[in-house]
Structure formats: structure tokens, C-alpha cells
Motif scaffolding. Structure first.
Motif, PDB file in Angstrom:
ATOM      1  N   PHE A 268       6.859  -5.739  -9.985  1.00  0.00           N
ATOM      2  CA  PHE A 268       6.071  -6.162 -11.159  1.00  0.00           C
ATOM      3  C   PHE A 268       4.902  -5.208 -11.407  1.00  0.00           C
ATOM      4  CE2 PHE A 268       2.366  -8.611 -12.702  1.00  0.00           C
ATOM      5  CZ  PHE A 268       2.848  -8.977 -13.941  1.00  0.00           C
ATOM      6  N   LEU A 269       4.269  -4.749 -10.336  1.00  0.00           N
ATOM      7  CA  LEU A 269       3.105  -3.874 -10.491  1.00  0.00           C
ATOM      8  C   LEU A 269       3.485  -2.436 -10.823  1.00  0.00           C
ATOM      9  CD1 LEU A 269       0.895  -5.102  -7.504  1.00  0.00           C
ATOM     10  CD2 LEU A 269       0.631  -5.681  -9.926  1.00  0.00           C
ATOM     11  N   ALA A 270       4.736  -2.056 -10.555  1.00  0.00           N
ATOM     12  CA  ALA A 270       5.159  -0.662 -10.752  1.00  0.00           C
ATOM     13  C   ALA A 270       5.064  -0.255 -12.220  1.00  0.00           C
ATOM     14  CB  ALA A 270       6.587  -0.490 -10.250  1.00  0.00           C
TER      15      ALA A 270
ATOM     16  N   LYS B 105      -2.985  -6.119 -14.857  1.00  0.00           N
ATOM     17  CA  LYS B 105      -1.903  -7.071 -14.646  1.00  0.00           C
ATOM     18  C   LYS B 105      -2.406  -8.191 -13.742  1.00  0.00           C
ATOM     19  CE  LYS B 105       2.154  -4.075 -15.220  1.00  0.00           C
ATOM     20  NZ  LYS B 105       3.425  -3.584 -14.587  1.00  0.00           N
ATOM     21  N   LEU B 106      -1.681  -9.315 -13.745  1.00  0.00           N
ATOM     22  CA  LEU B 106      -2.141 -10.494 -13.021  1.00  0.00           C
ATOM     23  C   LEU B 106      -0.973 -11.127 -12.275  1.00  0.00           C
ATOM     24  CD1 LEU B 106      -4.604 -12.439 -12.649  1.00  0.00           C
ATOM     25  CD2 LEU B 106      -3.800 -13.649 -14.687  1.00  0.00           C
ATOM     26  N   VAL B 107      -1.200 -11.432 -10.990  1.00  0.00           N
ATOM     27  CA  VAL B 107      -0.241 -12.193 -10.197  1.00  0.00           C
ATOM     28  C   VAL B 107      -0.957 -13.435  -9.674  1.00  0.00           C
ATOM     29  CG1 VAL B 107       1.306 -12.223  -8.208  1.00  0.00           C
ATOM     30  CG2 VAL B 107       0.974 -10.090  -9.489  1.00  0.00           C
ATOM     31  N   LEU B 108      -0.374 -14.604  -9.910  1.00  0.00           N
ATOM     32  CA  LEU B 108      -0.956 -15.878  -9.485  1.00  0.00           C
ATOM     33  C   LEU B 108       0.029 -16.557  -8.543  1.00  0.00           C
ATOM     34  CD1 LEU B 108      -2.098 -17.055 -13.035  1.00  0.00           C
ATOM     35  CD2 LEU B 108      -3.562 -16.057 -11.261  1.00  0.00           C
ATOM     36  N   MET B 109      -0.408 -16.883  -7.342  1.00  0.00           N
ATOM     37  CA  MET B 109       0.470 -17.477  -6.340  1.00  0.00           C
ATOM     38  C   MET B 109      -0.090 -18.816  -5.879  1.00  0.00           C
ATOM     39  SD  MET B 109       1.829 -15.904  -2.729  1.00  0.00           S
ATOM     40  CE  MET B 109       0.231 -15.985  -1.923  1.00  0.00           C
ATOM     41  N   GLY B 110       0.648 -19.890  -6.172  1.00  0.00           N
ATOM     42  CA  GLY B 110       0.186 -21.224  -5.783  1.00  0.00           C
ATOM     43  C   GLY B 110      -1.218 -21.499  -6.269  1.00  0.00           C
ATOM     44  N   ALA B 111      -1.486 -21.175  -7.531  1.00  0.00           N
ATOM     45  CA  ALA B 111      -2.853 -21.072  -8.034  1.00  0.00           C
ATOM     46  C   ALA B 111      -3.473 -22.406  -8.418  1.00  0.00           C
ATOM     47  CB  ALA B 111      -2.897 -20.133  -9.238  1.00  0.00           C
ATOM     48  N   VAL B 112      -4.759 -22.526  -8.083  1.00  0.00           N
ATOM     49  CA  VAL B 112      -5.660 -23.519  -8.668  1.00  0.00           C
ATOM     50  C   VAL B 112      -6.093 -22.941 -10.015  1.00  0.00           C
ATOM     51  CG1 VAL B 112      -7.825 -24.783  -8.291  1.00  0.00           C
ATOM     52  CG2 VAL B 112      -6.402 -24.140  -6.338  1.00  0.00           C
TER      53      VAL B 112
ATOM     54  N   ALA C 206      -5.270  -4.280 -11.095  1.00  0.00           N
ATOM     55  CA  ALA C 206      -4.349  -5.407 -11.102  1.00  0.00           C
ATOM     56  C   ALA C 206      -4.877  -6.405 -10.080  1.00  0.00           C
ATOM     57  CB  ALA C 206      -2.942  -4.956 -10.743  1.00  0.00           C
ATOM     58  N   ILE C 207      -4.639  -7.693 -10.311  1.00  0.00           N
ATOM     59  CA  ILE C 207      -5.162  -8.724  -9.401  1.00  0.00           C
ATOM     60  C   ILE C 207      -4.021  -9.604  -8.922  1.00  0.00           C
ATOM     61  CG2 ILE C 207      -6.667 -10.725  -9.162  1.00  0.00           C
ATOM     62  CD1 ILE C 207      -8.556  -9.576 -11.132  1.00  0.00           C
TER      63      ILE C 207
ATOM     64  N   SER D 171       0.813  -1.224   0.000  1.00  0.00           N
ATOM     65  CA  SER D 171       0.000   0.000   0.000  1.00  0.00           C
ATOM     66  C   SER D 171       0.841   1.267   0.000  1.00  0.00           C
ATOM     67  CB  SER D 171      -0.935   0.009   1.212  1.00  0.00           C
ATOM     68  OG  SER D 171      -0.200   0.011   2.428  1.00  0.00           O
ATOM     69  N   GLN D 172       2.162   1.147   0.050  1.00  0.00           N
ATOM     70  CA  GLN D 172       3.007   2.333  -0.032  1.00  0.00           C
ATOM     71  C   GLN D 172       2.976   2.957  -1.422  1.00  0.00           C
ATOM     72  OE1 GLN D 172       6.981   1.594   1.454  1.00  0.00           O
ATOM     73  NE2 GLN D 172       6.230   0.708   3.367  1.00  0.00           N
ATOM     74  N   ALA D 173       2.719   2.129  -2.439  1.00  0.00           N
ATOM     75  CA  ALA D 173       2.728   2.641  -3.810  1.00  0.00           C
ATOM     76  C   ALA D 173       1.419   2.401  -4.550  1.00  0.00           C
ATOM     77  CB  ALA D 173       3.877   1.990  -4.597  1.00  0.00           C
ATOM     78  N   HIS D 174       0.468   1.696  -3.912  1.00  0.00           N
ATOM     79  CA  HIS D 174      -0.772   1.330  -4.593  1.00  0.00           C
ATOM     80  C   HIS D 174      -1.951   1.459  -3.642  1.00  0.00           C
ATOM     81  CE1 HIS D 174       1.499  -0.444  -7.962  1.00  0.00           C
ATOM     82  NE2 HIS D 174       2.314  -0.910  -7.031  1.00  0.00           N
ATOM     83  N   ARG D 175      -3.137   1.571  -4.213  1.00  0.00           N
ATOM     84  CA  ARG D 175      -4.364   1.398  -3.439  1.00  0.00           C
ATOM     85  C   ARG D 175      -4.652  -0.095  -3.412  1.00  0.00           C
ATOM     86  NH1 ARG D 175     -10.566   3.254  -5.033  1.00  0.00           N
ATOM     87  NH2 ARG D 175     -11.564   2.379  -3.143  1.00  0.00           N
ATOM     88  N   VAL D 176      -4.554  -0.701  -2.254  1.00  0.00           N
ATOM     89  CA  VAL D 176      -4.676  -2.152  -2.125  1.00  0.00           C
ATOM     90  C   VAL D 176      -6.024  -2.491  -1.495  1.00  0.00           C
ATOM     91  CG1 VAL D 176      -3.609  -4.248  -1.244  1.00  0.00           C
ATOM     92  CG2 VAL D 176      -2.175  -2.297  -1.854  1.00  0.00           C
ATOM     93  N   ILE D 177      -6.795  -3.324  -2.195  1.00  0.00           N
ATOM     94  CA  ILE D 177      -8.161  -3.635  -1.795  1.00  0.00           C
ATOM     95  C   ILE D 177      -8.276  -5.147  -1.655  1.00  0.00           C
ATOM     96  CG2 ILE D 177     -10.586  -3.413  -2.449  1.00  0.00           C
ATOM     97  CD1 ILE D 177      -9.244  -1.160  -4.467  1.00  0.00           C
TER      98      ILE D 177
END
Length: 276
Positions: free
Chosen positions: A274-276, A127-134, A103-104, A57-63
Motif C-alpha cells: 500500500f505504501l509503495a 497516506k494513512l493506515v489505521l489498524m484496530g483504530a479508535v 505516511a502514518i 524499513s527495507q523500502a522506507h525510512r520508518v520512524i
């Protein structure tokens, strides 16, 4: 939007999403990033993402919302918990907050929701980030079967926490007790039991997004996995890396299913860059 005054850090803001009062966290300013949590018993957005919210949240609006059926979001009677319903709720959530594009970051079960959302609503995702994804076909692991088949007891929760992490020093009985308390709030276990009934291989298949849809993803994608994950196999992320043309794969050694907890600083730095 309503901000709730409470001593419980899991409860933050609430918004009406097509008649469902939805609990969510909303911190920082800048381009919006939607965090979608996993499906462990007692999980909430706060439990999943609390370690990374301050840095991201220092550089983005995180929801970070509590997905329908989890945490402190309402659980309407008679709801059918499936990929379509969860995706519809998330799109309604974005609409309720007037977020046209985000971004997700999707974790585990949340990765399948992210994949389904981006393949059905391409214009809503940057943009998309997938972590240990089903989200791709795999034979259910013993670890995931244990997670989805959880029956409430302290002993079972301690065993479950052991499945999630490579570094067992992170696990305490207090953590297990707090997750058990969350998993047994009124209505919580009843909803959870309805989501992934046995035989649970069917749930893996129901959470799968067709290869052809995944191949069509044009958004830049970061794929992250713990090498020692006992819940979701590393082969899932390798397959996603093959299917998504604009993707990169980062594998964390000495790491289980909770990359964001076991390697918080490295995870937030990697995702932030990556999101920057």
C-alpha cells in the motif's frame, strides 16, 4: 538528535520536542513512515512495532516514537493527557526531525491520533493506515475497559495479554513479566492512570474525531482489523471505511487486536504494498 548507547532495545534515539526529550526508532531509508503505537500498559514503540520494523524499513525510512506519557519519552509533571496534547507532541516531533510529509500507520489509540493529525494537518500526511483504530463513537468493550483500567499485578497482566490475542500460543509468562516490568517503571503507572480514568466511556468519546472531519480525509487510506478483536470492535473499521472515500478495508480472520504480531508477514506485505 542523540543516539543513546544502551542494552535495552526499547531505547534508541532521542530528540527535544518543545522541551520534552522524546525516544524514537529511526531505521531504513526512503519515503518516511511514522508508526504510532497503541495504549496498552507498558507499551512502547519498540514493544508495538518490533516485529514489523525490519521488513518495512527495507523500502522506507520508518520512524516510531514513544508517544508522550509512554515508553522512554519524558513525562513532564502537570501535563494534561488528551487528544490535542498528543497530536501537538507528534507534530512537534515531525518538526524536530524536519519531516514535512509522512505516511502514518496508527494502531488502536494511535489510530485516533493519526485521524486527528491528518484532519488538522492535512498537508503533513501522504497516506494513512489505521489498524484496530479508535476515533469513531462506540460503546466501550469489556476488553478496552480492562486495558485502560489495568492495575499492576502479574495475574492482571496475564489476563490482559489474553484479551489482546486470538492465538493464545503467542502468550508466555515471560512476556507478561516483561510488560509488567515496563508498566511499573518509575512514573509509568501514575501517568497511565491519569490518561483514562473511570468511567472510561468518557475517554472513548474524548478520543473521537467528528464524522465531518473524517469524511474530509482525501489521502489514500488502508484500514486493517482483526475479526476476533475483543478490544476495539470491527464495526469501528467498517464505519471508517464508510466515512473515508479513498479507503479500503482488510479484515484478518483468526486474529485479535494485535494484527502486526499475530499476522506479521501478511501485515507487513499488505502495508508495504500500500505504501509503495
Amino acid at each position: 538528535m542523540t543516539t543513546v548507547a544502551t542494552d535495552n532495545p526499547e531505547v534508541a534515539n532521542s530528540v527535544d520536542v518543545n522541551g520534552i526529550i522524546t525516544n524514537y526508532h529511526d531505521v531504513g531509508t526512503g519515503r518516511p513512515v511514522l508508526l504510532i503505537h497503541g495504549s496498552g500498559p507498558g507499551v512502547s514503540a519498540w514493544a508495538n512495532w518490533r516485529a514489523v520494523l525490519p521488513a518495512l524499513s527495507q523500502a522506507h525510512r520508518v520512524i516510531a516514537p514513544d508517544v508522550l506519557g509512554f515508553g522512554f519519552t519524558e513525562r513532564p509533571e502537570g501535563v494534561t493527557y488528551d487528544l490535542a496534547t498528543w497530536t501537538e507532541h507528534l507534530i512537534g516531533f515531525l518538526d524536530a526531525l524536519a519531516l514535512d510529509e509522512v505516511a502514518i500507520v496508527g494502531n488502536s489509540f494511535g489510530g485516533a491520533l493519526a485521524l486527528n493529525l491528518v484532519t488538522h494537518h492535512r498537508d503533513r500526511v501522504s497516506k494513512l493506515v489505521l489498524m484496530g483504530a479508535v476515533g469513531v463513537p462506540f460503546e466501550i468493550t469489556e476488553g478496552l475497559d480492562t486495558v485502560w483500567g489495568f492495575e499492576p499485578s502479574l495475574e492482571n497482566m496475564v489476563d490482559l495479554m489474553d484479551v489482546f490475542t486470538h492465538d493464545r500460543s503467542l502468550l508466555t509468562e515471560d512476556l507478561a513479566r516483561s510488560r509488567l516490568e515496563a508498566a511499573t517503571r518509575p512514573g509509568a503507572h501514575e501517568a497511565y492512570s491519569a490518561m483514562f480514568p473511570a468511567p472510561r466511556q468518557r475517554s472513548v468519546e474524548a478520543m473521537t474525531v467528528p464524522d465531518a472531519h473524517i469524511r474530509g480525509i482525501e489521502q489514500p487510506t488502508l484500514i486493517i482489523h482483526g475479526r476476533d478483536d475483543e478490544v476495539i470492535p470491527l464495526s469501528n473499521s467498517m464505519r471508517l471505511n464508510e466515512l473515508i472515500d479513498q479507503s479500503q478495508l482488510h479484515v484478518f480472520g483468526q486474529c485479535g487486536h494485535w494484527v502486526q504480531i499475530e499476522h506479521t508477514a501478511d501485515f507487513t506485505r499488505l502495508v508495504g504494498d500500500f505504501l509503495a
